[in-house]
Scaffold this motif. Structure first.
Motif, mmCIF file in Angstrom:
data_model
loop_
_atom_site.group_PDB
_atom_site.id
_atom_site.type_symbol
_atom_site.label_atom_id
_atom_site.label_comp_id
_atom_site.label_asym_id
_atom_site.label_seq_id
_atom_site.Cartn_x
_atom_site.Cartn_y
_atom_site.Cartn_z
ATOM 1 N N ALA A 98 6.122 4.910 4.675
ATOM 2 C CA ALA A 98 6.742 4.631 5.974
ATOM 3 C C ALA A 98 8.170 4.124 5.791
ATOM 4 N N SER A 141 0.831 -1.200 0.000
ATOM 5 C CA SER A 141 0.000 0.000 0.000
ATOM 6 C C SER A 141 0.871 1.258 0.000
ATOM 7 N N ARG A 142 0.251 2.320 -0.333
ATOM 8 C CA ARG A 142 0.943 3.598 -0.451
ATOM 9 C C ARG A 142 1.521 4.035 0.889
ATOM 10 N N TRP A 143 0.806 3.851 1.992
ATOM 11 C CA TRP A 143 1.287 4.272 3.311
ATOM 12 C C TRP A 143 2.495 3.461 3.744
#
Length: 125
Positions: A14, A8-10
């Protein structure tokens, strides 16, 4: 076979943030340690290293005359001293002359104070 979903993008953000923070921290430590080594003065050296004669003639002179770079007990009064003249020559002088150099009344640098040569066995002074 089953398709694995893309991270995912997050999660990518991170990982990128952790990597950037680690790089910044490492560079900060590197610069900090470099600054400390430049700012911190070197430790003081022994008088024999300061005058550049830590072996050879000065050692022989000091041994023959029982000299000390740091002095003796308060109850012991030296009889001679080793001083370095402004022209760079090192010489054995009276304790009074060495004291004058030490107090700044005479030119030069006090290198050591001495008890004088040991008396030969069986010879009275």
């Amino acid at each position: 076979m089953q398709d694995v979903p893309a991270p995912s993008r997050w999660f990518r953000a991170a990982v990128h943030s952790v990597r950037t923070a680690t790089t910044v921290a490492a560079l900060t430590l590197l610069v900090g340690f470099g600054a400390i080594s430049v700012i911190t003065p070197p430790p003081p050296s022994a008088p024999s290293q300061q005058i550049g004669m830590s072996s050879g003639p000065l050692d022989d002179l000091m041994q023959r005359n029982r000299c000390s770079y740091t002095g003796f007990d308060r109850t012991v009064i030296p009889s001679t001293a080793i001083v370095r003249r402004p022209d760079g020559a090192t010489e054995l002088v009276s304790f009074d002359r060495g004291w004058a150099v030490f107090t700044g009344q005479a030119d030069g640098e006090l290198v050591a104070v001495c008890l004088g040569p040991e008396a030969a066995a069986g010879v009275l002074r």
